[in-house]
Write a protein that holds these residues in place. Structure first.
Motif, PDB file in Angstrom:
ATOM      1  N   SER A  26       0.829  -1.207   0.000  1.00  0.00           N
ATOM      2  CA  SER A  26       0.000   0.000   0.000  1.00  0.00           C
ATOM      3  C   SER A  26       0.865   1.259   0.000  1.00  0.00           C
ATOM      4  O   SER A  26       0.592   2.224  -0.732  1.00  0.00           O
ATOM      5  CB  SER A  26      -0.921  -0.007   1.216  1.00  0.00           C
ATOM      6  OG  SER A  26      -1.704   1.165   1.260  1.00  0.00           O
ATOM      7  N   ALA A  27       1.914   1.258   0.812  1.00  0.00           N
ATOM      8  CA  ALA A  27       2.812   2.406   0.874  1.00  0.00           C
ATOM      9  C   ALA A  27       3.571   2.589  -0.440  1.00  0.00           C
ATOM     10  O   ALA A  27       3.853   3.719  -0.857  1.00  0.00           O
ATOM     11  CB  ALA A  27       3.804   2.230   2.020  1.00  0.00           C
ATOM     12  N   LYS A  39      11.681   7.462  -8.262  1.00  0.00           N
ATOM     13  CA  LYS A  39      12.075   7.961  -6.947  1.00  0.00           C
ATOM     14  C   LYS A  39      11.543   7.112  -5.791  1.00  0.00           C
ATOM     15  O   LYS A  39      11.821   7.417  -4.633  1.00  0.00           O
ATOM     16  CB  LYS A  39      11.589   9.401  -6.776  1.00  0.00           C
ATOM     17  CG  LYS A  39      12.214  10.385  -7.764  1.00  0.00           C
ATOM     18  CD  LYS A  39      11.682  11.786  -7.527  1.00  0.00           C
ATOM     19  CE  LYS A  39      12.293  12.785  -8.497  1.00  0.00           C
ATOM     20  NZ  LYS A  39      11.766  14.151  -8.285  1.00  0.00           N
ATOM     21  N   ALA A  40      10.809   6.077  -6.131  1.00  0.00           N
ATOM     22  CA  ALA A  40      10.185   5.256  -5.088  1.00  0.00           C
ATOM     23  C   ALA A  40      11.203   4.264  -4.507  1.00  0.00           C
ATOM     24  O   ALA A  40      11.139   3.061  -4.754  1.00  0.00           O
ATOM     25  CB  ALA A  40       8.973   4.522  -5.648  1.00  0.00           C
ATOM     26  N   ARG A  47       9.247   5.503   4.736  1.00  0.00           N
ATOM     27  CA  ARG A  47       8.808   6.749   5.362  1.00  0.00           C
ATOM     28  C   ARG A  47       7.285   6.845   5.350  1.00  0.00           C
ATOM     29  O   ARG A  47       6.664   7.234   6.335  1.00  0.00           O
ATOM     30  CB  ARG A  47       9.434   7.933   4.636  1.00  0.00           C
ATOM     31  CG  ARG A  47       9.118   9.300   5.248  1.00  0.00           C
ATOM     32  CD  ARG A  47       9.863  10.379   4.487  1.00  0.00           C
ATOM     33  NE  ARG A  47      11.316  10.148   4.518  1.00  0.00           N
ATOM     34  CZ  ARG A  47      12.180  10.752   3.720  1.00  0.00           C
ATOM     35  NH1 ARG A  47      11.759  11.613   2.819  1.00  0.00           N
ATOM     36  NH2 ARG A  47      13.479  10.491   3.824  1.00  0.00           N
ATOM     37  N   ARG A  48       6.682   6.475   4.236  1.00  0.00           N
ATOM     38  CA  ARG A  48       5.224   6.554   4.130  1.00  0.00           C
ATOM     39  C   ARG A  48       4.532   5.445   4.922  1.00  0.00           C
ATOM     40  O   ARG A  48       3.406   5.618   5.379  1.00  0.00           O
ATOM     41  CB  ARG A  48       4.810   6.522   2.659  1.00  0.00           C
ATOM     42  CG  ARG A  48       5.035   7.859   1.961  1.00  0.00           C
ATOM     43  CD  ARG A  48       5.037   7.729   0.432  1.00  0.00           C
ATOM     44  NE  ARG A  48       5.259   9.040  -0.166  1.00  0.00           N
ATOM     45  CZ  ARG A  48       6.453   9.631  -0.240  1.00  0.00           C
ATOM     46  NH1 ARG A  48       7.529   9.035   0.266  1.00  0.00           N
ATOM     47  NH2 ARG A  48       6.572  10.820  -0.804  1.00  0.00           N
ATOM     48  N   ALA A  49       5.220   4.324   5.059  1.00  0.00           N
ATOM     49  CA  ALA A  49       4.642   3.213   5.816  1.00  0.00           C
ATOM     50  C   ALA A  49       4.873   3.356   7.318  1.00  0.00           C
ATOM     51  O   ALA A  49       4.250   2.646   8.118  1.00  0.00           O
ATOM     52  CB  ALA A  49       5.238   1.896   5.330  1.00  0.00           C
ATOM     53  N   GLY A  54      14.848  -1.436   6.589  1.00  0.00           N
ATOM     54  CA  GLY A  54      15.268  -2.808   6.829  1.00  0.00           C
ATOM     55  C   GLY A  54      14.101  -3.779   6.921  1.00  0.00           C
ATOM     56  O   GLY A  54      14.232  -4.955   6.561  1.00  0.00           O
ATOM     57  N   LEU A  55      12.963  -3.287   7.406  1.00  0.00           N
ATOM     58  CA  LEU A  55      11.793  -4.149   7.510  1.00  0.00           C
ATOM     59  C   LEU A  55      11.256  -4.489   6.122  1.00  0.00           C
ATOM     60  O   LEU A  55      10.698  -5.560   5.898  1.00  0.00           O
ATOM     61  CB  LEU A  55      10.711  -3.457   8.346  1.00  0.00           C
ATOM     62  CG  LEU A  55       9.542  -4.329   8.815  1.00  0.00           C
ATOM     63  CD1 LEU A  55      10.050  -5.569   9.543  1.00  0.00           C
ATOM     64  CD2 LEU A  55       8.623  -3.529   9.716  1.00  0.00           C
ATOM     65  N   ILE A  56      11.418  -3.570   5.191  1.00  0.00           N
ATOM     66  CA  ILE A  56      10.991  -3.840   3.817  1.00  0.00           C
ATOM     67  C   ILE A  56      11.859  -4.939   3.210  1.00  0.00           C
ATOM     68  O   ILE A  56      11.353  -5.882   2.601  1.00  0.00           O
ATOM     69  CB  ILE A  56      11.055  -2.570   2.946  1.00  0.00           C
ATOM     70  CG1 ILE A  56      10.075  -1.510   3.472  1.00  0.00           C
ATOM     71  CG2 ILE A  56      10.716  -2.909   1.491  1.00  0.00           C
ATOM     72  CD1 ILE A  56      10.080  -0.225   2.672  1.00  0.00           C
ATOM     73  N   THR A  57      13.170  -4.816   3.393  1.00  0.00           N
ATOM     74  CA  THR A  57      14.072  -5.819   2.826  1.00  0.00           C
ATOM     75  C   THR A  57      13.904  -7.184   3.490  1.00  0.00           C
ATOM     76  O   THR A  57      14.239  -8.197   2.890  1.00  0.00           O
ATOM     77  CB  THR A  57      15.548  -5.366   2.955  1.00  0.00           C
ATOM     78  OG1 THR A  57      15.849  -5.124   4.334  1.00  0.00           O
ATOM     79  CG2 THR A  57      15.791  -4.095   2.162  1.00  0.00           C
TER      80      THR A  57
END
Length: 214
Positions: A26-27, A39-40, A47-49, A54-57
């Motif tokens: 969603s973010a 740029k995403a 930042r938006r989430a 690190g949590l994304i990776t």
């Protein structure tokens, strides 16, 4: 008290992980729609989430993997929304109308999703796998639409025409709708959807004179 490795605990962890992945997707959609695909970065998405990069990776090792998941999520949502309408149609022309009008309304209600998958599909390098998947889904949709037109012709409801040409035309017209609604935000969405559906209903429907002579 339930041991840590009990099935219920594993299911709970799985639920939490899926919820986190959905939050990241969603973010990502929000980020691409706001600042563009190029740029995403993971930093911008995090930042938006409201989480750390690190949590994304942890959930998506590569940017390519995340972008493909965005495509999967949006397509599944759209397929579910449109499929329910088409399945309830009582005729082939009604099914076509439901598909066209449903797509226009879906976009109008979720513009950020369409912007995101559009930018991912047209991007290069790390979005190659996502783009390839998108093309496969388009080919599948095209084939399904061809089959529907062919069945409608065999049933005597639709006039004679090339199912392939008509399917390509319908998809092209639907894909053009988002750009029109973006550039003209004051467009009457209901009227646009109705006019587009009318156009193709007239194009495929068997004339009454032919039906009466059969």
């Amino acid at each position: 008290m339930q041991p840590e490795n009990e099935p219920g605990d594993q299911e709970r962890r799985s639920f939490i992980e899926e919820a986190r992945r959905a939050q990241i997707v969603s973010a990502t959609i929000e980020t691409i729609a706001e600042i563009g695909y190029a740029k995403a970065s993971f930093v911008q998405i995090a930042r938006r989430a409201g989480i750390s990069p690190g949590l994304i990776t942890y959930h998506f090792a590569k940017r390519e993997e995340l972008m493909k998941q965005v495509m999967l999520t949006v397509h599944a949502s759209m397929e579910q929304a449109l499929g329910a309408q088409v399945e309830g149609a009582e005729s082939y022309t009604a099914a076509l109308r439901a598909l066209i009008e449903g797509f226009v309304f879906y976009y109008a209600e979720r513009p950020k999703e369409i912007i995101a998958i559009g930018q991912i599909a047209s991007a290069s390098r790390d979005a190659e796998a996502a783009r390839s998947w998108f093309e496969q889904q388009n080919a599948k949709t095209l084939t399904e639409l061809e089959d529907m037109f062919r069945e409608g012709q065999e049933a005597g409801e639709l006039r004679e025409f090339s199912p392939r040409v008509m399917a390509v035309s319908v998809i092209a017209a639907m894909e053009a709708a988002p750009a029109e609604l973006i550039t003209r935000p004051d467009t009457d969405v209901a009227a646009y959807a109705r006019e587009l559906a009318d156009l193709f209903e007239h194009a495929v429907r068997r004339p009454a004179s032919e039906a009466s002579n059969s």
